[in-house]
Design a protein around this motif. Structure first.
Motif, PDB file in Angstrom:
ATOM      1  N   TRP A  16       1.139  -1.644  -0.192  1.00 15.15           N
ATOM      2  CA  TRP A  16      -0.279  -0.318  -0.109  1.00 15.15           C
ATOM      3  C   TRP A  16       0.929   0.985   0.073  1.00 15.15           C
ATOM      4  CZ3 TRP A  16      -4.300   2.183  -1.382  1.00 15.15           C
ATOM      5  CH2 TRP A  16      -5.173   3.439  -0.574  1.00 15.15           C
ATOM      6  N   VAL A  17       2.222   0.957   1.217  1.00 15.16           N
ATOM      7  CA  VAL A  17       3.249   2.396   0.928  1.00 15.16           C
ATOM      8  C   VAL A  17       3.316   2.905  -0.273  1.00 15.16           C
ATOM      9  CG1 VAL A  17       4.771   3.678   1.706  1.00 15.16           C
ATOM     10  CG2 VAL A  17       2.977   2.788   2.753  1.00 15.16           C
ATOM     11  N   ARG A  18       3.714   1.408  -1.020  1.00 18.56           N
ATOM     12  CA  ARG A  18       4.300   1.681  -1.869  1.00 18.56           C
ATOM     13  C   ARG A  18       3.912   2.299  -3.439  1.00 18.56           C
ATOM     14  NH1 ARG A  18       8.844   1.305  -5.176  1.00 18.56           N
ATOM     15  NH2 ARG A  18       9.636  -0.766  -5.792  1.00 18.56           N
ATOM     16  N   LEU A  19       2.251   1.787  -3.448  1.00 19.78           N
ATOM     17  CA  LEU A  19       1.316   2.437  -4.390  1.00 19.78           C
ATOM     18  C   LEU A  19       1.272   3.787  -4.201  1.00 19.78           C
ATOM     19  CD1 LEU A  19      -1.807   0.005  -3.918  1.00 19.78           C
ATOM     20  CD2 LEU A  19      -0.813   0.087  -6.595  1.00 19.78           C
ATOM     21  N   VAL A  20       0.828   4.125  -2.209  1.00 22.28           N
ATOM     22  CA  VAL A  20       0.651   5.199  -2.302  1.00 22.28           C
ATOM     23  C   VAL A  20       1.302   6.419  -3.370  1.00 22.28           C
ATOM     24  CG1 VAL A  20       0.032   6.841  -1.218  1.00 22.28           C
ATOM     25  CG2 VAL A  20      -0.633   5.558  -0.607  1.00 22.28           C
ATOM     26  N   GLN A  21       2.918   6.286  -2.592  1.00 16.76           N
ATOM     27  CA  GLN A  21       3.877   6.463  -3.652  1.00 16.76           C
ATOM     28  C   GLN A  21       4.098   7.224  -4.532  1.00 16.76           C
ATOM     29  OE1 GLN A  21       7.327   4.870  -1.179  1.00 16.76           O
ATOM     30  NE2 GLN A  21       6.952   6.291   0.409  1.00 16.76           N
ATOM     31  N   ILE A  22       3.801   6.317  -5.877  1.00 15.25           N
ATOM     32  CA  ILE A  22       4.027   5.719  -6.921  1.00 15.25           C
ATOM     33  C   ILE A  22       2.869   7.193  -7.653  1.00 15.25           C
ATOM     34  CG2 ILE A  22       3.215   4.340  -9.101  1.00 15.25           C
ATOM     35  CD1 ILE A  22       4.794   1.978  -7.834  1.00 15.25           C
ATOM     36  N   TRP A  23       1.653   6.959  -6.888  1.00 14.72           N
ATOM     37  CA  TRP A  23       0.968   7.605  -7.682  1.00 14.72           C
ATOM     38  C   TRP A  23       1.034   9.052  -7.070  1.00 14.72           C
ATOM     39  CZ3 TRP A  23      -3.109   6.719 -11.462  1.00 14.72           C
ATOM     40  CH2 TRP A  23      -2.871   5.250 -11.762  1.00 14.72           C
ATOM     41  N   ALA A  24       1.773   9.316  -6.053  1.00 14.50           N
ATOM     42  CA  ALA A  24       2.046  10.509  -5.600  1.00 14.50           C
ATOM     43  C   ALA A  24       2.428  11.353  -6.730  1.00 14.50           C
ATOM     44  CB  ALA A  24       2.379  10.455  -4.026  1.00 14.50           C
ATOM     45  N   CYS A  25       3.734  10.901  -6.942  1.00 15.87           N
ATOM     46  CA  CYS A  25       4.869  10.907  -7.459  1.00 15.87           C
ATOM     47  C   CYS A  25       4.404  11.574  -8.745  1.00 15.87           C
ATOM     48  CB  CYS A  25       5.757   9.881  -7.936  1.00 15.87           C
ATOM     49  SG  CYS A  25       6.858  10.050  -6.333  1.00 15.87           S
ATOM     50  N   LEU A  26       3.152  10.430  -9.617  1.00 11.32           N
ATOM     51  CA  LEU A  26       2.402  10.692 -10.691  1.00 11.32           C
ATOM     52  C   LEU A  26       2.092  12.170 -11.162  1.00 11.32           C
ATOM     53  CD1 LEU A  26       0.969   6.694 -11.744  1.00 11.32           C
ATOM     54  CD2 LEU A  26       2.954   8.211 -13.277  1.00 11.32           C
ATOM     55  N   GLY A  27       1.587  12.749 -10.243  1.00 17.11           N
ATOM     56  CA  GLY A  27       0.205  13.701  -9.444  1.00 17.11           C
ATOM     57  C   GLY A  27       1.448  14.955  -9.806  1.00 17.11           C
ATOM     58  N   ILE A  28       2.980  14.160  -8.798  1.00 16.40           N
ATOM     59  CA  ILE A  28       3.656  15.750  -8.814  1.00 16.40           C
ATOM     60  C   ILE A  28       4.262  16.130 -10.767  1.00 16.40           C
ATOM     61  CG2 ILE A  28       6.529  15.637  -8.647  1.00 16.40           C
ATOM     62  CD1 ILE A  28       5.690  14.694  -6.177  1.00 16.40           C
ATOM     63  N   ALA A  29       4.245  14.681 -11.416  1.00 17.50           N
ATOM     64  CA  ALA A  29       4.495  14.729 -12.731  1.00 17.50           C
ATOM     65  C   ALA A  29       3.588  15.644 -13.729  1.00 17.50           C
ATOM     66  CB  ALA A  29       4.610  13.666 -13.609  1.00 17.50           C
ATOM     67  N   HIS A  30       2.567  15.730 -12.995  1.00 16.79           N
ATOM     68  CA  HIS A  30       1.310  16.843 -14.022  1.00 16.79           C
ATOM     69  C   HIS A  30       1.786  18.466 -13.351  1.00 16.79           C
ATOM     70  CE1 HIS A  30      -0.595  13.926 -15.891  1.00 16.79           C
ATOM     71  NE2 HIS A  30      -0.716  13.313 -15.079  1.00 16.79           N
ATOM     72  N   HIS A  31       2.537  18.117 -11.823  1.00 18.56           N
ATOM     73  CA  HIS A  31       2.230  20.171 -11.547  1.00 18.56           C
ATOM     74  C   HIS A  31       3.026  20.693 -12.472  1.00 18.56           C
ATOM     75  CE1 HIS A  31       3.335  22.536  -8.159  1.00 18.56           C
ATOM     76  NE2 HIS A  31       4.744  23.087  -9.048  1.00 18.56           N
ATOM     77  N   ARG A  32       2.409  21.972 -12.327  1.00 19.83           N
ATOM     78  CA  ARG A  32       2.362  22.879 -13.567  1.00 19.83           C
ATOM     79  C   ARG A  32       3.111  22.270 -14.861  1.00 19.83           C
ATOM     80  NH1 ARG A  32       6.391  27.127  -9.350  1.00 19.83           N
ATOM     81  NH2 ARG A  32       5.164  27.010  -8.308  1.00 19.83           N
ATOM     82  N   ALA A  33       2.000  21.706 -15.308  1.00 23.86           N
ATOM     83  CA  ALA A  33       2.210  21.097 -16.376  1.00 23.86           C
ATOM     84  C   ALA A  33       2.534  21.740 -18.198  1.00 23.86           C
ATOM     85  CB  ALA A  33       0.958  19.612 -17.178  1.00 23.86           C
ATOM     86  N   ASP A  34       2.323  22.921 -17.469  1.00 24.45           N
ATOM     87  CA  ASP A  34       2.698  24.303 -18.981  1.00 24.45           C
ATOM     88  C   ASP A  34       3.727  24.911 -18.534  1.00 24.45           C
ATOM     89  OD1 ASP A  34       1.675  25.232 -15.894  1.00 24.45           O
ATOM     90  OD2 ASP A  34       1.186  27.529 -17.545  1.00 24.45           O
ATOM     91  N   GLU A  35       4.635  24.006 -17.281  1.00 30.50           N
ATOM     92  CA  GLU A  35       5.830  24.924 -18.275  1.00 30.50           C
ATOM     93  C   GLU A  35       5.956  23.976 -18.962  1.00 30.50           C
ATOM     94  OE1 GLU A  35       6.621  26.586 -13.413  1.00 30.50           O
ATOM     95  OE2 GLU A  35       7.623  24.550 -14.417  1.00 30.50           O
ATOM     96  N   PRO A  36       7.409  24.497 -19.759  1.00 34.33           N
ATOM     97  CA  PRO A  36       8.450  23.895 -20.673  1.00 34.33           C
ATOM     98  C   PRO A  36       9.090  22.512 -19.463  1.00 34.33           C
ATOM     99  CG  PRO A  36       8.105  26.097 -21.410  1.00 34.33           C
ATOM    100  CD  PRO A  36       7.974  26.244 -20.226  1.00 34.33           C
ATOM    101  N   TRP A  37       9.456  21.180 -20.573  1.00 37.36           N
ATOM    102  CA  TRP A  37       9.927  20.704 -19.171  1.00 37.36           C
ATOM    103  C   TRP A  37      11.458  20.468 -19.119  1.00 37.36           C
ATOM    104  CZ3 TRP A  37       8.650  16.150 -17.274  1.00 37.36           C
ATOM    105  CH2 TRP A  37       9.426  15.403 -17.017  1.00 37.36           C
ATOM    106  N   GLU A  38      12.182  20.779 -19.496  1.00 36.33           N
ATOM    107  CA  GLU A  38      13.426  21.380 -19.226  1.00 36.33           C
ATOM    108  C   GLU A  38      13.946  22.577 -18.344  1.00 36.33           C
ATOM    109  OE1 GLU A  38      17.496  20.721 -18.810  1.00 36.33           O
ATOM    110  OE2 GLU A  38      16.486  19.391 -19.889  1.00 36.33           O
ATOM    111  N   GLY A  39      14.205  22.320 -16.717  1.00 37.68           N
ATOM    112  CA  GLY A  39      14.030  23.607 -16.044  1.00 37.68           C
ATOM    113  C   GLY A  39      12.605  23.326 -15.532  1.00 37.68           C
ATOM    114  N   SER A  40      11.135  22.898 -15.912  1.00 38.76           N
ATOM    115  CA  SER A  40      10.370  22.435 -15.105  1.00 38.76           C
ATOM    116  C   SER A  40      10.590  21.886 -13.564  1.00 38.76           C
ATOM    117  CB  SER A  40       8.619  21.802 -15.727  1.00 38.76           C
ATOM    118  OG  SER A  40       9.640  20.548 -15.338  1.00 38.76           O
TER     119      SER A  40
END
Length: 609
Positions: free
Chosen positions: A488-512
């Protein structure tokens, strides 16, 4: 047709006792009838049928409606403004059509409801659906009814749902007995019976249809039935013969190519598929099938990425969706990797012996392990005490790259990590808990699903990594809490990181910010959040071509660092990182080969223990 939403508040599937709800709807229907509101009563009767399709009182009330409305009540039900119809309404209309003697239309309507909702006993509610209907039915119309179900149903239908289609199957047997030379009925019936795993009838009817009229459709159905009983070579000969007369059938080119490739003759199969693709480069099955066969041949992730890229160009090509989901299996492609630490093994042993709780437990560990493993143990046993005897080199507490963001930090000389982020906002914790599924069809869909976390604050998502929410009270959540708290801890951490991948998704990748956070976590102190962050990068790369080279370099470098560390100490994440390498688009060949070698060596080591 849509068959899943009632017209008003009644009849919601999965809420309370369905029989009780149905009786409540019927009570409302009686009140509406008493006020002369026949249309309103019809809605409640449809809701009652949706709640419990076999309820006798609902059918009795439908009969009352029929006696009080023009044209036997048939005009009470029809499609909505979008052209669809609620399942309960469609079933009610079918029963009214049958009562009026229009059995062909009634069967067509009820069959569509049953096919869209195979888990519900719609056909069992129809006392009129009997084999003695045969003289009153048009065989052409019933063939269309069967074909309509075939286009919706899984092949095969899940075993627990097949009995719901028994009345349709019994009528199909009676109809083919009455019309033994009706080719359309025979091959449509064969396709239907194959989905119910009634393979004797499926083969017999398709063979009879083929011998009757030598139609292309009969040949396709006969081949499909033969394949299900292991007669692939007979299918191959049949379809190759048919294609000489029907070279324009590109779908059959693809089917034959996949059949041949499935026997290990990949190049020959690819040849058939490429002929279809040369004729129609936008064919909805040919290009996906080509990528699927190439994946089956050499297991190169590039072919699955080609399927994803195909879907970006042709999002309506459902076969590509099907193939990539079918191809993805194993850690990261389909599901979270299982934790392998000594701590989590100890946790499993403890849970086999005692309930989670306040038991005082103390153990000694020969070498330091990831802090999230201890986090998982203490989630189940808060008074767990750990003594770590050594910190092997290279020191797993030290980040591989300096960074701004971190989840864990160690005081000088300490072997116990402290969480860096604070406790997350409860709404964010609940949002992560709500999407923390243990598996996904493929990484791109995991990335897509995590967009639900795009509005969460970064500090809160980081907080979830160190302070994961407990599982919910569902049956699955209780299973995690009692038997698999580490997973369960593994799952939560994986999905939280996937959420971080959408943080300020409009920023250009390099330097985001999103890239910076995930890279810092991946190269920070060795922990489960390291590969969770890398997976978020990989899932992003599946859908965003512009980041692939960068992600491949990051994942490859982190894996090579782990391989180097493994020369002198245990690296519990090594297998997971190797699997991630093989799931990463555009991974350099030499790094992918190193990952395969490491996985083979790890398998050999585990086999010798």
């Amino acid at each position: 047709m849509a068959h899943n939403h009632p017209h008003d508040s009644g009849g919601r599937e999965g809420v309370g006792d369905p029989v009780q709800e149905a009786h409540g709807e019927l009570a409302m229907a009686r009140l509406a009838l008493a006020d002369g509101e026949t249309g309103h009563a019809a809605v409640h009767v449809a809701n009652a049928l949706f709640c419990e399709p076999r309820l006798p009182e609902a059918h009795e009330m439908l009969g009352v409606l029929a006696s009080r409305a023009p044209e036997g009540g048939i005009g009470l039900y029809g499609p909505d403004e979008h052209g669809g119809m609620f399942a309960g309404s469609a079933a009610a209309l079918a029963h009214l059509q049958a009562a009026a003697g229009d059995f062909d239309r009634a069967l067509l309507g009820l069959s569509q409801v049953a096919a869209h909702e195979p888990h519900r006993p719609w056909a069992g509610s129809a006392g009129w659906l009997r084999t003695d209907l045969v003289p009153q039915l048009d065989p052409e119309a019933y063939a269309r009814t069967l074909l309509g179900m075939v286009q919706i149903l899984d092949d095969p239908v899940p075993e627990e749902h097949r009995s719901h289609f028994g009345p349709f199957a019994e009528l199909a047997v009676a109809m083919t007995d009455a019309h033994p030379r009706h080719g359309f009925l025979l091959w449509a019936g064969s396709s239907f019976m194959r989905r119910l795993d009634a393979l004797r009838e499926a083969v017999d009817w398709a063979f009879r249809a083929w011998t009757q009229d030598r139609s292309l459709e009969a040949a396709i159905m006969l081949g499909n039935a033969w394949r299900r009983v292991g007669r692939e070579r007979d299918t191959e000969k049949l379809w190759a013969t048919v294609l000489r007369d029907h070279p324009e059938d590109l779908d059959l080119h693809v089917d034959l190519g996949e059949l041949i490739a499935g026997q290990g003759r990949f190049e020959e199969g690819i040849g058939w598929i490429e002929r279809a693709l040369a004729t129609d480069p936008a064919h909805p099955k040919a290009a996906p099938a080509l990528h699927g066969v190439r994946w089956a041949r050499d297991r190169d992730i590039a072919h699955l990425i080609a399927l994803i890229d195909h879907l970006r160009s042709y999002p309506d090509h459902g076969y590509a969706h099907e193939l990539v989901a079918r191809a993805c299996s194993g850690a990261w492609l389909r599901h979270v990797p299982y934790p392998t630490e000594a701590l989590t093994n100890t946790l499993s042993q403890l849970l086999d012996q005692v309930e989670p709780g306040e038991a005082e437990i103390a153990i000694s560990l020969s070498a330091l392990e990831p802090p999230s493993a201890l986090l998982a143990v203490r989630g189940a046993f808060p008074r767990f005490e750990l003594t770590v005897q050594s910190v092997p080199a290279p020191d797993p507490r030290v980040a591989l790259r300096p960074g701004k963001y971190a989840v864990w930090a160690y005081a000088p000389g300490s072997t116990e990590a402290r969480p860096v982020p604070g406790v997350p906002d409860p709404a964010t914790a609940e949002a992560v808990r709500g999407i923390a599924d243990p598996s996904w069809p493929h990484p791109a869909l995991a990335y897509d699903r995590a967009v639900l976390l795009a509005g969460c604050a970064l500090d809160d998502l980081l907080g979830v990594l160190a302070h994961p929410p407990a599982p919910d009270d569902s049956e699955l959540g209780q299973t995690f809490a009692r038997h698999e708290p580490a997973l369960w801890v593994r799952l939560v951490q994986i999905w939280a990181c996937l959420g971080i991948a959408h943080h300020r998704a409009d920023e250009p990748w390099e330097g985001s910010v999103r890239r910076a956070v995930l890279v810092d976590l991946a190269f920070g102190p060795e922990d489960w959040v390291s590969d969770a962050a890398l997976f978020a990068l990989v899932a992003t790369a599946w859908l965003v071509p512009d980041v692939r080279d960068d992600v491949a370099e990051l994942v490859g470098r982190r894996f090579v660092d782990a391989v180097a560390a493994y020369r002198t100490r245990e690296v519990t994440l090594l297998r997971s990182l190797a699997d991630l390498v093989l799931a990463t688009p555009q991974m350099p060949h030499e790094v992918a080969e190193l990952a395969r070698e490491r996985l083979a060596a790890l398998d050999a080591e585990s086999g010798s223990e």
